[in-house]
Design a protein around this motif. Structure first.
Motif, PDB file in Angstrom:
ATOM      1  N   ARG A  61      38.528 -15.113 -33.245  1.00  0.00           N
ATOM      2  CA  ARG A  61      38.893 -14.028 -34.178  1.00  0.00           C
ATOM      3  C   ARG A  61      38.644 -12.657 -33.561  1.00  0.00           C
ATOM      4  O   ARG A  61      39.394 -11.723 -33.802  1.00  0.00           O
ATOM      5  CB  ARG A  61      38.103 -14.178 -35.472  1.00  0.00           C
ATOM      6  CG  ARG A  61      38.735 -15.219 -36.378  1.00  0.00           C
ATOM      7  CD  ARG A  61      38.169 -15.109 -37.772  1.00  0.00           C
ATOM      8  NE  ARG A  61      37.446 -16.326 -38.091  1.00  0.00           N
ATOM      9  CZ  ARG A  61      36.506 -16.414 -39.024  1.00  0.00           C
ATOM     10  NH1 ARG A  61      36.152 -15.341 -39.698  1.00  0.00           N
ATOM     11  NH2 ARG A  61      35.916 -17.561 -39.270  1.00  0.00           N
ATOM     12  N   GLU A  62      37.584 -12.553 -32.747  1.00  0.00           N
ATOM     13  CA  GLU A  62      37.301 -11.267 -32.101  1.00  0.00           C
ATOM     14  C   GLU A  62      38.383 -10.924 -31.072  1.00  0.00           C
ATOM     15  O   GLU A  62      38.754  -9.771 -30.908  1.00  0.00           O
ATOM     16  CB  GLU A  62      35.916 -11.283 -31.449  1.00  0.00           C
ATOM     17  CG  GLU A  62      34.758 -11.442 -32.430  1.00  0.00           C
ATOM     18  CD  GLU A  62      34.761 -10.394 -33.546  1.00  0.00           C
ATOM     19  OE1 GLU A  62      35.020  -9.214 -33.261  1.00  0.00           O
ATOM     20  OE2 GLU A  62      34.520 -10.787 -34.715  1.00  0.00           O
ATOM     21  N   ILE A  63      38.889 -11.948 -30.397  1.00  0.00           N
ATOM     22  CA  ILE A  63      39.978 -11.715 -29.428  1.00  0.00           C
ATOM     23  C   ILE A  63      41.205 -11.188 -30.168  1.00  0.00           C
ATOM     24  O   ILE A  63      41.858 -10.242 -29.728  1.00  0.00           O
ATOM     25  CB  ILE A  63      40.306 -13.013 -28.648  1.00  0.00           C
ATOM     26  CG1 ILE A  63      39.124 -13.416 -27.760  1.00  0.00           C
ATOM     27  CG2 ILE A  63      41.565 -12.844 -27.801  1.00  0.00           C
ATOM     28  CD1 ILE A  63      39.212 -14.808 -27.169  1.00  0.00           C
ATOM     29  N   ALA A  64      41.484 -11.806 -31.318  1.00  0.00           N
ATOM     30  CA  ALA A  64      42.630 -11.356 -32.118  1.00  0.00           C
ATOM     31  C   ALA A  64      42.456  -9.888 -32.528  1.00  0.00           C
ATOM     32  O   ALA A  64      43.429  -9.148 -32.669  1.00  0.00           O
ATOM     33  CB  ALA A  64      42.794 -12.240 -33.350  1.00  0.00           C
ATOM     34  N   LYS A  65      41.209  -9.468 -32.677  1.00  0.00           N
ATOM     35  CA  LYS A  65      40.957  -8.071 -33.066  1.00  0.00           C
ATOM     36  C   LYS A  65      40.841  -7.154 -31.847  1.00  0.00           C
ATOM     37  O   LYS A  65      40.505  -5.979 -31.978  1.00  0.00           O
ATOM     38  CB  LYS A  65      39.650  -7.990 -33.866  1.00  0.00           C
ATOM     39  CG  LYS A  65      39.779  -8.530 -35.293  1.00  0.00           C
ATOM     40  CD  LYS A  65      38.568  -8.128 -36.122  1.00  0.00           C
ATOM     41  CE  LYS A  65      37.727  -9.332 -36.479  1.00  0.00           C
ATOM     42  NZ  LYS A  65      36.348  -9.008 -36.853  1.00  0.00           N
ATOM     43  N   GLY A  66      41.035  -7.703 -30.650  1.00  0.00           N
ATOM     44  CA  GLY A  66      41.071  -6.851 -29.459  1.00  0.00           C
ATOM     45  C   GLY A  66      39.908  -7.000 -28.491  1.00  0.00           C
ATOM     46  O   GLY A  66      39.830  -6.270 -27.502  1.00  0.00           O
ATOM     47  N   ALA A  67      38.992  -7.929 -28.738  1.00  0.00           N
ATOM     48  CA  ALA A  67      37.872  -8.110 -27.804  1.00  0.00           C
ATOM     49  C   ALA A  67      38.380  -8.653 -26.463  1.00  0.00           C
ATOM     50  O   ALA A  67      39.382  -9.359 -26.414  1.00  0.00           O
ATOM     51  CB  ALA A  67      36.852  -9.074 -28.399  1.00  0.00           C
ATOM     52  N   THR A  68      37.676  -8.300 -25.383  1.00  0.00           N
ATOM     53  CA  THR A  68      38.075  -8.761 -24.058  1.00  0.00           C
ATOM     54  C   THR A  68      37.235  -9.970 -23.665  1.00  0.00           C
ATOM     55  O   THR A  68      36.018  -9.847 -23.492  1.00  0.00           O
ATOM     56  CB  THR A  68      37.856  -7.651 -23.009  1.00  0.00           C
ATOM     57  OG1 THR A  68      38.371  -6.439 -23.537  1.00  0.00           O
ATOM     58  CG2 THR A  68      38.545  -7.987 -21.704  1.00  0.00           C
ATOM     59  N   VAL A  69      37.886 -11.117 -23.553  1.00  0.00           N
ATOM     60  CA  VAL A  69      37.176 -12.351 -23.216  1.00  0.00           C
ATOM     61  C   VAL A  69      37.988 -13.111 -22.182  1.00  0.00           C
ATOM     62  O   VAL A  69      39.164 -13.397 -22.407  1.00  0.00           O
ATOM     63  CB  VAL A  69      36.976 -13.237 -24.472  1.00  0.00           C
ATOM     64  CG1 VAL A  69      36.222 -14.504 -24.107  1.00  0.00           C
ATOM     65  CG2 VAL A  69      36.257 -12.484 -25.580  1.00  0.00           C
ATOM     66  N   ASP A  70      37.392 -13.387 -21.042  1.00  0.00           N
ATOM     67  CA  ASP A  70      38.067 -14.197 -20.029  1.00  0.00           C
ATOM     68  C   ASP A  70      37.502 -15.604 -20.036  1.00  0.00           C
ATOM     69  O   ASP A  70      36.288 -15.784 -20.054  1.00  0.00           O
ATOM     70  CB  ASP A  70      37.831 -13.601 -18.630  1.00  0.00           C
ATOM     71  CG  ASP A  70      38.883 -12.586 -18.270  1.00  0.00           C
ATOM     72  OD1 ASP A  70      40.025 -12.749 -18.733  1.00  0.00           O
ATOM     73  OD2 ASP A  70      38.563 -11.629 -17.535  1.00  0.00           O
ATOM     74  N   VAL A  71      38.380 -16.588 -19.979  1.00  0.00           N
ATOM     75  CA  VAL A  71      37.948 -17.979 -19.861  1.00  0.00           C
ATOM     76  C   VAL A  71      38.034 -18.369 -18.396  1.00  0.00           C
ATOM     77  O   VAL A  71      39.051 -18.128 -17.744  1.00  0.00           O
ATOM     78  CB  VAL A  71      38.845 -18.893 -20.717  1.00  0.00           C
ATOM     79  CG1 VAL A  71      38.582 -20.356 -20.400  1.00  0.00           C
ATOM     80  CG2 VAL A  71      38.594 -18.626 -22.193  1.00  0.00           C
ATOM     81  N   VAL A  72      36.948 -18.923 -17.860  1.00  0.00           N
ATOM     82  CA  VAL A  72      36.951 -19.281 -16.439  1.00  0.00           C
ATOM     83  C   VAL A  72      36.628 -20.756 -16.254  1.00  0.00           C
ATOM     84  O   VAL A  72      36.039 -21.398 -17.125  1.00  0.00           O
ATOM     85  CB  VAL A  72      35.906 -18.455 -15.643  1.00  0.00           C
ATOM     86  CG1 VAL A  72      36.346 -17.016 -15.523  1.00  0.00           C
ATOM     87  CG2 VAL A  72      34.512 -18.568 -16.245  1.00  0.00           C
ATOM     88  N   TYR A  73      37.018 -21.260 -15.076  1.00  0.00           N
ATOM     89  CA  TYR A  73      36.668 -22.623 -14.682  1.00  0.00           C
ATOM     90  C   TYR A  73      35.289 -22.614 -14.028  1.00  0.00           C
ATOM     91  O   TYR A  73      34.476 -23.497 -14.242  1.00  0.00           O
ATOM     92  CB  TYR A  73      37.752 -23.142 -13.741  1.00  0.00           C
ATOM     93  CG  TYR A  73      37.335 -24.305 -12.867  1.00  0.00           C
ATOM     94  CD1 TYR A  73      37.134 -25.565 -13.432  1.00  0.00           C
ATOM     95  CD2 TYR A  73      37.152 -24.146 -11.492  1.00  0.00           C
ATOM     96  CE1 TYR A  73      36.740 -26.634 -12.640  1.00  0.00           C
ATOM     97  CE2 TYR A  73      36.769 -25.208 -10.699  1.00  0.00           C
ATOM     98  CZ  TYR A  73      36.557 -26.444 -11.272  1.00  0.00           C
ATOM     99  OH  TYR A  73      36.169 -27.490 -10.485  1.00  0.00           O
TER     100      TYR A  73
END
Ligand code: SF4
Lengths: 73, 362
Positions: B107-119
């Protein structure tokens, strides 16, 4: 998440190596594996080699994994 | 047994032998209760049909070995707080959908938060080199993953990357098992120990389980034959009344574990009490950054303001990872709680017991 898979080292450069599993190549970190050579196998988790494995053990594991993949189809 | 075993000639006779031995056990109530500590084992047990095959003779109990599932709602709230403050978060994909008290990273990403998913946690370095923002790696995981996180901290230190920190939520196995065993006295007949955690720590840290609690242990891998061998030794140990730690994954696990990995961990971390979902704080069951590397501790760098709220919920995830309940005991399972709309972390993670029952359960 704790899954680790054996990779074969293709080339290395300091702490980093290019390694292969099922024809897929990835850069991995080999800092805790002493003097690993090209063509040796390492167990890789989250891009990090956590253990050297013998070729025989690596092949056995990969065969089991292949069997599973086939069984999945 | 379902046809997923068809390609493996060794497995069927092995499983039949196990059933035969179980039939000869006297003075032991069936079904036997085996805890598979690791979430990946839960998946294998359901996916390959072990649960169904042994349905009258073995009851498999899930354990605390799913990193996302053991992360408390309070810790998820801290992650969300850090995202809301405009930091750049880096995480494993599993965490995105986990609900905190009021929100989730999704939900925070939908509101514009920056989150990277990594391996790999090591990717955090590259990400941090390309931004001026504070970059925070959300460090969850057990002993398998902790050396990699130590590697990230050491790289950031060596390369003087000052905008990197970690929110350290990592946990370790032996003392949570001690905690569970003291609660589940007499309710467990055997334990299947996590294969890849054991690659790092070896078999020695589990010795207290047979010695102090009289419970048989198997270290097992994740393929059907590996699991079959693990179950076989548990049943044999019960039959001979000789509990021990039997390593059935010798092609990967050495008794002393991987010393270089252990050294890497102790260079960066020290033991501390940490809090687990459903269990609360358990003494010396996790790691925090040691003095030398405390600069990289997100808890110290940012003033994380999160209330400790208790929200009433029918989710029984905490009981499931304690081996007390099964996903089928949850009134929300499949009805209100699904992988698309997870209510608790046990439905989010691929290795969560609820997700595994949803996908492979009958
Ligand atoms: S089914 Fe959903 S609500 Fe029920 S225990 Fe599992 S995660 Fe929690």
């Amino acid at each position: 998440m704790c899954l680790a898979v054996p990779y074969r080292i293709i080339s290395k450069d300091g702490n980093k190596a290019i390694a292969d599993v099922f024809g897929m190549q990835k850069e991995i970190d080999i800092r805790i594996i002493e003097d690993v050579d090209v063509d040796e196998y390492v167990l890789v988790h989250a891009g990090f080699a956590i253990q050297r494995v013998s070729q025989e053990d690596a092949k056995e594991t990969l065969e089991l994994l292949t069997e599973l993949c086939e069984a999945e189809e | 047994m379902n046809n997923k075993f068809r390609n493996n000639p060794e497995l069927k006779p092995l499983l039949q032998k196990i059933k035969n031995v179980i039939a000869t056990l006297d003075g032991k109530a069936l079904p036997l209760k085996f805890m598979e500590v690791c979430g990946t084992h839960t998946v294998s047990i359901l996916k390959f049909g072990f649960r169904h095959y042994f349905k009258d003779s073995i009851k498999f109990l899930s354990g605390p070995g799913c990193p996302v599932c053991v992360t408390s709602a309070h810790d998820v709230d801290k992650i969300i707080y850090l995202a809301q403050q405009g930091n750049h978060l880096v995480t494993f994909g599993d965490l995105i959908k986990v609900p905190g008290t009021h929100s989730s990273l999704e939900r925070e990403i939908a509101k514009g938060a920056t989150v990277d998913v990594v391996y790999s946690p090591l990717d955090t370095i590259k990400i941090a080199s390309n931004t001026k923002k504070e970059v925070i790696f959300i460090a969850i995981g057990f002993e398998t993953t902790i050396p990699v996180i130590a590697g990230l901290v050491l790289d950031a230190y060596a390369q003087q990357i000052n905008n990197v920190s970690i929110l350290c939520l990592v946990k370790t196995m032996p003392n949570v098992l001690r905690f569970l065993l003291s609660q589940l006295k007499g309710e467990i007949d055997g334990m299947i120990m996590p294969g890849h955690v054991s690659v790092i720590i070896g078999s020695e840290p589990y010795e207290f389980v047979p010695q102090e609690y009289g419970i048989p242990c198997a270290i097992a891998g994740f393929e059907p034959v590996d699991l079959g061998l693990g179950i076989q030794t548990l049943v044999a140990q019960i039959s001979s009344r000789d509990p021990k730690v039997d390593n059935r994954y010798t092609r990967m696990v050495r008794s002393e574990g991987n010393r270089a990995a252990q050294e890497l961990i102790s260079a960066v971390f020290q033991e501390c009490d940490v809090s687990w979902r459903g269990f609360g704080s358990i003494p010396r069951s996790g790691l925090c950054l040691n003095e030398e590397f405390s600069f990289f501790d997100a808890e110290k760098r940012f003033r994380i303001k999160v209330k400790d709220e208790v929200v009433q919920s029918a989710c029984i995830c905490g009981d499931i990872i304690a081996g007390r309940k099964s996903p089928l005991d949850c009134t929300l399972f499949r009805k209100n709680c699904t992988p698309e709309n997870p209510i608790g972390p046990c439905m989010v993670s691929f290795e969560g017991a609820c997700a595994a029952y949803y996908k492979y359960g009958e």
